[in-house]
Design a protein around this motif. Structure first.
Motif, PDB file in Angstrom:
ATOM      1  N   GLY A   1      -4.328  -6.334 -11.584  1.00  0.00           N
ATOM      2  CA  GLY A   1      -3.873  -6.973 -12.806  1.00  0.00           C
ATOM      3  C   GLY A   1      -2.417  -6.627 -13.055  1.00  0.00           C
ATOM      4  N   ASN A   2      -1.617  -7.601 -13.482  1.00  0.00           N
ATOM      5  CA  ASN A   2      -0.190  -7.312 -13.652  1.00  0.00           C
ATOM      6  C   ASN A   2       0.101  -6.519 -14.925  1.00  0.00           C
ATOM      7  OD1 ASN A   2      -0.416  -9.322 -15.619  1.00  0.00           O
ATOM      8  ND2 ASN A   2       1.477 -10.357 -15.001  1.00  0.00           N
ATOM      9  N   ARG A   3      -0.930  -6.269 -15.755  1.00  0.00           N
ATOM     10  CA  ARG A   3      -0.763  -5.431 -16.936  1.00  0.00           C
ATOM     11  C   ARG A   3      -1.493  -4.089 -16.781  1.00  0.00           C
ATOM     12  NH1 ARG A   3      -1.415  -7.892 -22.594  1.00  0.00           N
ATOM     13  NH2 ARG A   3      -0.096  -6.066 -22.986  1.00  0.00           N
ATOM     14  N   ASP A   4      -1.814  -3.751 -15.560  1.00  0.00           N
ATOM     15  CA  ASP A   4      -2.522  -2.506 -15.238  1.00  0.00           C
ATOM     16  C   ASP A   4      -1.500  -1.471 -14.769  1.00  0.00           C
ATOM     17  OD1 ASP A   4      -4.198  -0.497 -14.362  1.00  0.00           O
ATOM     18  OD2 ASP A   4      -5.262  -1.735 -12.896  1.00  0.00           O
ATOM     19  N   ALA A   5      -1.518  -0.291 -15.369  1.00  0.00           N
ATOM     20  CA  ALA A   5      -0.602   0.771 -14.951  1.00  0.00           C
ATOM     21  C   ALA A   5      -0.782   1.132 -13.485  1.00  0.00           C
ATOM     22  CB  ALA A   5      -0.802   2.012 -15.824  1.00  0.00           C
ATOM     23  N   SER A   6      -1.993   0.956 -12.941  1.00  0.00           N
ATOM     24  CA  SER A   6      -2.229   1.280 -11.536  1.00  0.00           C
ATOM     25  C   SER A   6      -1.371   0.441 -10.604  1.00  0.00           C
ATOM     26  CB  SER A   6      -3.709   1.073 -11.185  1.00  0.00           C
ATOM     27  OG  SER A   6      -4.539   1.938 -11.926  1.00  0.00           O
ATOM     28  N   THR A   7      -1.095  -0.804 -10.986  1.00  0.00           N
ATOM     29  CA  THR A   7      -0.287  -1.667 -10.123  1.00  0.00           C
ATOM     30  C   THR A   7       1.206  -1.506 -10.394  1.00  0.00           C
ATOM     31  OG1 THR A   7      -0.536  -3.522 -11.670  1.00  0.00           O
ATOM     32  CG2 THR A   7      -2.124  -3.356  -9.883  1.00  0.00           C
ATOM     33  N   THR A   8       1.566  -1.139 -11.615  1.00  0.00           N
ATOM     34  CA  THR A   8       2.994  -0.964 -11.903  1.00  0.00           C
ATOM     35  C   THR A   8       3.484   0.400 -11.410  1.00  0.00           C
ATOM     36  OG1 THR A   8       2.418  -0.241 -14.154  1.00  0.00           O
ATOM     37  CG2 THR A   8       2.948  -2.544 -13.840  1.00  0.00           C
ATOM     38  N   TRP A   9       2.738   1.449 -11.667  1.00  0.00           N
ATOM     39  CA  TRP A   9       3.147   2.774 -11.186  1.00  0.00           C
ATOM     40  C   TRP A   9       3.125   2.856  -9.665  1.00  0.00           C
ATOM     41  CZ3 TRP A   9      -0.168   6.305 -14.914  1.00  0.00           C
ATOM     42  CH2 TRP A   9       0.403   6.263 -16.192  1.00  0.00           C
ATOM     43  N   LEU A  10       2.205   2.123  -9.053  1.00  0.00           N
ATOM     44  CA  LEU A  10       2.049   2.187  -7.597  1.00  0.00           C
ATOM     45  C   LEU A  10       2.595   0.928  -6.919  1.00  0.00           C
ATOM     46  CD1 LEU A  10      -1.541   3.739  -7.441  1.00  0.00           C
ATOM     47  CD2 LEU A  10       0.639   4.904  -7.033  1.00  0.00           C
ATOM     48  N   ALA A  11       3.619   0.352  -7.509  1.00  0.00           N
ATOM     49  CA  ALA A  11       4.219  -0.848  -6.924  1.00  0.00           C
ATOM     50  C   ALA A  11       4.747  -0.583  -5.518  1.00  0.00           C
ATOM     51  CB  ALA A  11       5.349  -1.347  -7.826  1.00  0.00           C
ATOM     52  N   ASP A  12       5.271   0.637  -5.271  1.00  0.00           N
ATOM     53  CA  ASP A  12       5.771   0.961  -3.927  1.00  0.00           C
ATOM     54  C   ASP A  12       4.643   0.935  -2.904  1.00  0.00           C
ATOM     55  OD1 ASP A  12       8.276   1.261  -4.984  1.00  0.00           O
ATOM     56  OD2 ASP A  12       8.274   3.452  -4.955  1.00  0.00           O
ATOM     57  N   ALA A  13       3.438   1.342  -3.326  1.00  0.00           N
ATOM     58  CA  ALA A  13       2.294   1.311  -2.406  1.00  0.00           C
ATOM     59  C   ALA A  13       1.946  -0.122  -2.029  1.00  0.00           C
ATOM     60  CB  ALA A  13       1.090   2.004  -3.039  1.00  0.00           C
ATOM     61  N   ILE A  14       2.047  -1.041  -2.985  1.00  0.00           N
ATOM     62  CA  ILE A  14       1.783  -2.448  -2.694  1.00  0.00           C
ATOM     63  C   ILE A  14       2.844  -3.006  -1.749  1.00  0.00           C
ATOM     64  CG2 ILE A  14       1.585  -4.744  -3.719  1.00  0.00           C
ATOM     65  CD1 ILE A  14       0.483  -3.394  -6.238  1.00  0.00           C
ATOM     66  N   GLU A  15       4.089  -2.642  -1.972  1.00  0.00           N
ATOM     67  CA  GLU A  15       5.172  -3.111  -1.098  1.00  0.00           C
ATOM     68  C   GLU A  15       5.024  -2.582   0.323  1.00  0.00           C
ATOM     69  OE1 GLU A  15       8.881  -2.126  -2.878  1.00  0.00           O
ATOM     70  OE2 GLU A  15       8.575  -3.404  -4.644  1.00  0.00           O
ATOM     71  N   ALA A  16       4.344  -1.451   0.481  1.00  0.00           N
ATOM     72  CA  ALA A  16       4.179  -0.835   1.808  1.00  0.00           C
ATOM     73  C   ALA A  16       3.006  -1.415   2.588  1.00  0.00           C
ATOM     74  CB  ALA A  16       4.001   0.677   1.657  1.00  0.00           C
ATOM     75  N   TYR A  17       2.294  -2.391   2.027  1.00  0.00           N
ATOM     76  CA  TYR A  17       1.106  -2.911   2.690  1.00  0.00           C
ATOM     77  C   TYR A  17       1.330  -3.416   4.117  1.00  0.00           C
ATOM     78  CZ  TYR A  17      -2.045  -2.639  -1.360  1.00  0.00           C
ATOM     79  OH  TYR A  17      -2.857  -2.217  -2.385  1.00  0.00           O
TER      80      TYR A  17
END
Length: 363
Positions: A306-322
């Motif tokens: 979810g784009n309003r979930d802290a898990s995705t905003t704080w861990l944005a670098d992890a998503i970019e590293a996919y």
């Protein structure tokens, strides 16, 4: 065709006759008894003792793993949808939750033990492999199940919490550093650190489990979360409690009073210690998994957040590293206007994306 959400949280009460599974182990599941028309509650043996699961449908096995503070019931909207799409959907109570066994020792909740439970469930169901899908802590458990047992878990779906490979700094040091006097949360305690001391969080939660759960669910839901300028509910003020920063208002739109009663009833019966012990093993996991530092998950994978979930905003670098950490990623979606409780906040969209991904998997 349209299916009704699963609303019956009661366990199976009739005696279960054990049969030999394809692995030669005993299983409490008779595959012929599962028609897909209704969910069936089971107890199966595992290293924890027993794991409670709810099963619906027939076809390729999809194992659903919940997060904190939830239960199999978090997947009530997905079970009938996956069954209707031609899958054998199985939602478990993770050890320490619901009707699954709750070992006493804190160290019994390390990641290696939870992976072993998932493997045991697959074997008890008479299957050789499964797709595993997890939300929140369940995403982390699902990811490590796929990493450590690729022979069993042929694909992995992660909801809300991105995959981060083992390694890096010791978790307790990272969380302690989040209250750095020079940082934005100076003097405040991150909730994971708050959970570390046995009995401390329990003393806050257990006198009013229902109220605490309602506050946490609301704090992380898109339609009821605090305003951006309000104090962050992931942090605890000196001498304060987590619930001090929960919103005081209506339940989120995805949660009815009856559904909240189901969650509260389970935790009022079991207490929170088993669930919280997962957080108390993060440093043990860090040591246990040292040999897998930086390891990617190579099986086909899915990420939904979810784009309003802290898990995705704080861990944005992890998503970019996919591209490096999840080279088998075949679908990734951030749901606009969605908070943390993804499959409950947006069940229809989650079901569509999940079934499309499952249908496209090899084999």
């Amino acid at each position: 065709m349209p299916q009704q959400p699963v609303t019956d949280p009661q366990p199976v009460t009739e005696p279960m006759s054990y049969q030999r599974s394809a692995t030669g182990r005993q299983s409490s599941v008779d595959p012929q008894s599962v028609t897909g028309r209704r969910p069936v509650h089971r107890m199966v043996p595992s290293p924890a003792g027993r794991i409670h699961l709810v099963e619906q449908g027939s076809g390729p096995l999809v194992l659903l793993v919940h997060g904190f503070p939830e239960s199999w019931y978090s997947w009530r909207h997905q079970l009938p949808a996956l069954a209707a799409a031609g899958f054998r959907a199985v939602a478990i109570d993770v050890r320490g939750y619901g009707r699954s066994s709750r070992p006493d020792a804190v160290e019994a909740y390390r990641m290696l033990d939870l992976v072993a439970d998932n493997v045991a469930v697959v074997e008890a169901l008479g299957e050789r492999s499964a797709v595993i899908v997890g939300h929140d802590w369940g995403a982390n458990i699902a990811a490590h199940s796929a990493l450590l047992r690729p022979d069993v878990f042929r694909a992995v779906g992660l909801l809300s919490v991105p995959y981060t490979p083992p390694g890096g700094p010791k978790p307790s040091d990272v969380f302690a550093g989040m209250s750095d006097p020079a940082g934005p949360f100076a003097g405040q305690e991150f909730y994971v650190s708050y959970f570390q001391e046995p009995g401390r969080a329990e003393a806050e939660i257990e006198p009013d489990v229902r109220g605490w759960l309602a506050g946490l669910y609301a704090a992380l839901s898109a339609d009821t979360m605090p305003a951006p300028e309000a104090p962050d509910p992931h942090f605890v003020a000196p001498g304060g409690r987590m619930r001090d920063r929960f919103p005081d208002g209506p339940l989120p739109s995805w949660l009815t009073e009856k559904e909240l009663d189901v969650y509260a009833g389970e935790f009022e019966r079991t207490g929170l210690t088993g669930a919280l012990n997962r957080y108390r093993n993060m440093d043990r996991d860090w040591a246990d998994l040292a040999a897998h530092q930086g390891a990617p998950i190579t099986q086909p994978s899915l990420f939904l957040g979810g784009n309003r979930d802290a898990s995705t905003t704080w861990l944005a670098d992890a998503i970019e590293a996919y591209p490096t950490t999840l080279p088998g990623l075949t679908a990734s979606h951030l749901l606009d206007g969605c908070g943390h409780w993804l499959q409950q906040e947006r069940p229809e969209e989650t079901n569509r994306l999940l079934t499309e991904w499952l249908a496209a998997l090899p084999g």
